[in-house]
Design a protein around this motif. Structure first.
Motif, short mmCIF file in Angstrom:
data_model
loop_
_atom_site.label_atom_id
_atom_site.label_comp_id
_atom_site.label_asym_id
_atom_site.label_seq_id
_atom_site.Cartn_x
_atom_site.Cartn_y
_atom_site.Cartn_z
N ARG A 93 0.86 -1.47 -0.17
CA ARG A 93 -0.04 0.03 -0.09
C ARG A 93 0.76 1.30 -0.13
N LEU A 94 2.16 1.15 0.71
CA LEU A 94 2.88 2.42 0.74
C LEU A 94 3.72 2.72 -0.61
N GLY A 95 3.65 1.57 -1.44
CA GLY A 95 4.20 1.63 -2.83
C GLY A 95 5.41 2.19 -2.87
N ASP A 96 5.56 3.30 -3.73
CA ASP A 96 6.57 4.26 -4.21
C ASP A 96 6.89 5.21 -3.03
N ASP A 97 6.43 5.29 -2.16
CA ASP A 97 6.34 6.22 -0.98
C ASP A 97 7.64 5.93 0.04
N ILE A 98 8.04 4.67 -0.26
CA ILE A 98 9.05 4.26 0.53
C ILE A 98 10.16 3.43 0.00
N GLU A 99 11.28 3.44 0.55
CA GLU A 99 12.46 2.50 -0.14
C GLU A 99 12.57 1.34 0.74
N LEU A 100 12.52 0.31 0.09
CA LEU A 100 12.54 -1.06 0.77
C LEU A 100 13.67 -1.99 0.37
N ARG A 101 14.08 -2.68 1.23
CA ARG A 101 15.44 -3.54 0.77
C ARG A 101 15.15 -4.97 1.62
N ILE A 102 15.02 -5.79 0.89
CA ILE A 102 14.81 -7.45 1.31
C ILE A 102 16.13 -8.10 1.22
N VAL A 103 16.62 -8.45 2.54
CA VAL A 103 17.92 -9.10 2.52
C VAL A 103 17.82 -10.20 3.54
N PRO A 104 18.88 -11.17 3.23
CA PRO A 104 19.21 -12.35 4.26
C PRO A 104 19.43 -11.65 5.61
N ALA A 105 19.07 -12.22 6.66
CA ALA A 105 19.16 -12.02 7.85
C ALA A 105 20.53 -12.33 8.50
N ALA A 106 21.35 -11.76 9.31
CA ALA A 106 22.67 -12.24 9.73
C ALA A 106 22.51 -13.60 10.45
N GLY A 107 23.42 -14.30 10.15
CA GLY A 107 23.61 -15.81 10.66
C GLY A 107 22.69 -16.76 10.14
N ASP A 108 22.11 -16.29 9.06
CA ASP A 108 21.01 -17.40 8.19
C ASP A 108 19.99 -17.37 9.06
N LYS A 109 19.45 -16.37 9.80
CA LYS A 109 18.34 -16.53 10.93
C LYS A 109 17.10 -15.60 10.33
N GLY A 110 16.86 -16.08 8.81
CA GLY A 110 15.44 -15.48 8.07
C GLY A 110 15.98 -14.46 7.17
N THR A 111 14.86 -13.64 7.14
CA THR A 111 14.97 -12.26 6.22
C THR A 111 14.82 -11.09 6.96
N GLU A 112 15.48 -10.10 6.54
CA GLU A 112 15.55 -8.81 7.10
C GLU A 112 14.84 -7.74 6.04
N LEU A 113 13.79 -7.07 6.42
CA LEU A 113 13.08 -6.17 5.76
C LEU A 113 13.51 -4.78 6.14
N ARG A 114 14.07 -3.95 5.30
CA ARG A 114 14.42 -2.77 5.82
C ARG A 114 13.93 -1.73 4.76
N ALA A 115 13.38 -0.60 5.60
CA ALA A 115 12.49 0.53 4.81
C ALA A 115 12.85 2.03 5.40
N ARG A 116 12.60 2.88 4.65
CA ARG A 116 12.53 4.18 5.12
C ARG A 116 11.57 5.00 4.02
N PRO A 117 11.00 5.89 4.53
CA PRO A 117 10.31 6.89 3.78
C PRO A 117 11.10 7.53 2.67
N ALA A 118 10.40 7.43 1.43
CA ALA A 118 11.35 8.04 0.24
C ALA A 118 10.75 9.54 0.01
N GLY A 119 9.78 10.13 0.90
CA GLY A 119 9.46 11.29 0.69
C GLY A 119 8.76 11.77 2.10
N THR A 120 7.91 12.65 1.93
CA THR A 120 7.32 13.28 3.29
C THR A 120 5.63 12.66 3.39
N LYS A 121 5.26 11.79 2.30
CA LYS A 121 4.09 11.10 2.44
C LYS A 121 3.74 10.06 3.58
N VAL A 122 4.78 9.40 4.05
CA VAL A 122 4.59 8.48 4.78
C VAL A 122 5.65 8.81 6.07
#
Length: 141
Positions: A61-90
């Motif tokens: 739903r937040l679409g292009d209003d956020i930057e999102l990275r999906i990376v493996p978590a440290a120590g092969d403990k799952g997946t890390e979702l990293r996000a930050r606002p790409a503008g002022t809308k979120v």
């Protein structure tokens, strides 16, 4: 050097079950507040989280209003979702809430909710209601 701020929220449900969400703000030493990344670790391998175009609704739903990275978590403990606002809308609070809900959907298929706060009319009940209300978007428990 990267510094991290961790916020942990815990809710006790029926039969003493505890749900814990950890959301960390990640940043580099010279970054300002808008450059902080929020991150959640999902207890699923990256293949189960899916590509960027099939994210759970709270993040999609937040679409292009956020930057999102999906990376493996440290120590092969799952997946890390990293996000930050790409503008002022979120707002960061809305992004934090979306990450928490997406983690819950990926891991369990539903959005886990905290039990309703105490309805005790005294001062402790008022404090607990306020903390629970603020916890979804950045309050601390």
């Amino acid at each position: 050097m990267t510094t991290a701020r961790t916020v942990t929220a815990a809710a006790v449900g029926g039969a003493g079950m505890v749900a814990v969400t950890v959301i960390r703000g990640l940043r580099g030493p010279a970054a300002d507040h808008d450059d902080h990344w929020l991150a959640v670790t999902v207890n699923r391998p990256p293949d189960d989280v899916g590509p960027m175009d099939s994210l759970p609704e709270p993040l999609a739903r937040l679409g292009d209003d956020i930057e999102l990275r999906i990376v493996p978590a440290a120590g092969d403990k799952g997946t890390e979702l990293r996000a930050r606002p790409a503008g002022t809308k979120v707002s960061r609070g809305d992004l934090r809430s979306a990450l928490r809900k997406a983690k819950s959907l990926i891991e369990t298929g539903i959005v886990l909710q905290a039990d309703p706060p105490s309805t005790h009319p005294g001062p402790l009940g008022k404090v607990l209601r306020k903390m629970t209300r603020n916890a979804q978007k950045g309050g601390r428990l």
